[in-house]
Motif scaffolding. Structure first.
Motif, PDB file in Angstrom:
ATOM      1  N   PRO A   1       8.081   4.074  11.672  1.00  0.00           N
ATOM      2  CA  PRO A   1       8.727   4.517  10.437  1.00  0.00           C
ATOM      3  C   PRO A   1       7.852   5.527   9.676  1.00  0.00           C
ATOM      4  CG  PRO A   1       8.066   2.220  10.282  1.00  0.00           C
ATOM      5  CD  PRO A   1       7.770   2.668  11.655  1.00  0.00           C
TER       6      PRO A   1
ATOM      7  N   SER B   1       6.298   7.149   4.022  1.00  0.00           N
ATOM      8  CA  SER B   1       6.945   6.870   2.742  1.00  0.00           C
ATOM      9  C   SER B   1       7.685   5.528   2.756  1.00  0.00           C
ATOM     10  CB  SER B   1       7.913   7.995   2.374  1.00  0.00           C
ATOM     11  OG  SER B   1       8.864   8.175   3.394  1.00  0.00           O
ATOM     12  N   VAL B   2       8.307   5.193   3.885  1.00  0.00           N
ATOM     13  CA  VAL B   2       9.022   3.921   4.002  1.00  0.00           C
ATOM     14  C   VAL B   2       8.019   2.764   3.993  1.00  0.00           C
ATOM     15  CG1 VAL B   2      10.458   2.510   5.520  1.00  0.00           C
ATOM     16  CG2 VAL B   2      10.967   4.937   5.225  1.00  0.00           C
ATOM     17  N   LEU B   3       6.922   2.909   4.727  1.00  0.00           N
ATOM     18  CA  LEU B   3       5.893   1.867   4.762  1.00  0.00           C
ATOM     19  C   LEU B   3       5.285   1.657   3.376  1.00  0.00           C
ATOM     20  CD1 LEU B   3       4.123   2.915   8.082  1.00  0.00           C
ATOM     21  CD2 LEU B   3       5.613   0.959   7.776  1.00  0.00           C
TER      22      LEU B   3
ATOM     23  N   ALA C   1       6.714   2.373   0.435  1.00  0.00           N
ATOM     24  CA  ALA C   1       7.718   1.778  -0.455  1.00  0.00           C
ATOM     25  C   ALA C   1       7.831   0.278  -0.211  1.00  0.00           C
ATOM     26  CB  ALA C   1       9.073   2.455  -0.252  1.00  0.00           C
ATOM     27  N   ASN C   2       7.794  -0.136   1.054  1.00  0.00           N
ATOM     28  CA  ASN C   2       7.854  -1.562   1.374  1.00  0.00           C
ATOM     29  C   ASN C   2       6.629  -2.292   0.836  1.00  0.00           C
ATOM     30  OD1 ASN C   2      10.289  -1.240   2.654  1.00  0.00           O
ATOM     31  ND2 ASN C   2       9.425  -1.161   4.707  1.00  0.00           N
ATOM     32  N   ALA C   3       5.447  -1.687   0.990  1.00  0.00           N
ATOM     33  CA  ALA C   3       4.214  -2.320   0.530  1.00  0.00           C
ATOM     34  C   ALA C   3       4.207  -2.462  -0.991  1.00  0.00           C
ATOM     35  CB  ALA C   3       2.999  -1.517   0.990  1.00  0.00           C
TER      36      ALA C   3
ATOM     37  N   LYS D   1       6.853  -2.692  -2.778  1.00  0.00           N
ATOM     38  CA  LYS D   1       8.074  -3.424  -3.132  1.00  0.00           C
ATOM     39  C   LYS D   1       8.962  -2.623  -4.084  1.00  0.00           C
ATOM     40  CE  LYS D   1       5.993  -7.968  -2.453  1.00  0.00           C
ATOM     41  NZ  LYS D   1       4.648  -7.552  -2.073  1.00  0.00           N
TER      42      LYS D   1
ATOM     43  N   LYS E   1      12.247   0.539  -4.155  1.00  0.00           N
ATOM     44  CA  LYS E   1      13.313   1.103  -3.342  1.00  0.00           C
ATOM     45  C   LYS E   1      13.062   2.568  -3.002  1.00  0.00           C
ATOM     46  CE  LYS E   1      17.183  -1.889  -4.612  1.00  0.00           C
ATOM     47  NZ  LYS E   1      16.847  -2.866  -3.635  1.00  0.00           N
ATOM     48  N   LYS E   2      12.549   3.333  -3.993  1.00  0.00           N
ATOM     49  CA  LYS E   2      12.263   4.740  -3.746  1.00  0.00           C
ATOM     50  C   LYS E   2      11.141   5.203  -4.650  1.00  0.00           C
ATOM     51  CE  LYS E   2      15.713   6.509  -6.938  1.00  0.00           C
ATOM     52  NZ  LYS E   2      16.540   7.649  -7.220  1.00  0.00           N
TER      53      LYS E   2
ATOM     54  N   GLN F   1      -3.867  -2.591   1.781  1.00  0.00           N
ATOM     55  CA  GLN F   1      -2.544  -2.194   2.258  1.00  0.00           C
ATOM     56  C   GLN F   1      -2.560  -0.742   2.710  1.00  0.00           C
ATOM     57  OE1 GLN F   1      -0.540  -3.406  -1.426  1.00  0.00           O
ATOM     58  NE2 GLN F   1       0.818  -4.690  -0.205  1.00  0.00           N
TER      59      GLN F   1
ATOM     60  N   ILE G   1      -1.537   0.655   6.493  1.00  0.00           N
ATOM     61  CA  ILE G   1      -0.535   1.692   6.728  1.00  0.00           C
ATOM     62  C   ILE G   1      -1.161   2.861   7.479  1.00  0.00           C
ATOM     63  CG2 ILE G   1       0.971   3.384   5.590  1.00  0.00           C
ATOM     64  CD1 ILE G   1       1.359   1.222   3.371  1.00  0.00           C
TER      65      ILE G   1
END
Length: 69
Positions: free
Chosen positions: A1, A4-6, A8-10, A12, A14-15, A32, A36
């Motif tokens: 992925p 940016s997705v990693l 955002a998940n870390a 918590k 959405k964008k 973290q 990543i």
């Protein structure tokens, strides 16, 4: 992925922030950030983890995510 997705998940979220450097939308720890960077290492044009960390850190700052100790 994508990084940016990693990130955002870390964090918590959405964008990313609509106005980075002014509005912080979340934060991640240095641990973290390193995790990543290690995930993204094969995709980046570097073999050094420190360079990968700096690259991912730049992406985080552009998304409005701050890095805390």
């Amino acid at each position: 992925p994508p990084a940016s997705v990693l990130l955002a998940n870390a964090a918590k979220i959405k964008k990313g922030s609509a106005t980075p450097n002014r509005v912080s939308v979340g934060s991640i720890t240095k641990t973290q950030l390193e995790e990543i960077a290690n995930i993204k290492l094969p995709d980046l044009n570097t073999t050094k983890v420190s360079s990968a960390i700096r690259s991912v850190e730049g992406t985080a700052k552009n998304m409005g995510i701050s890095i805390i100790d």
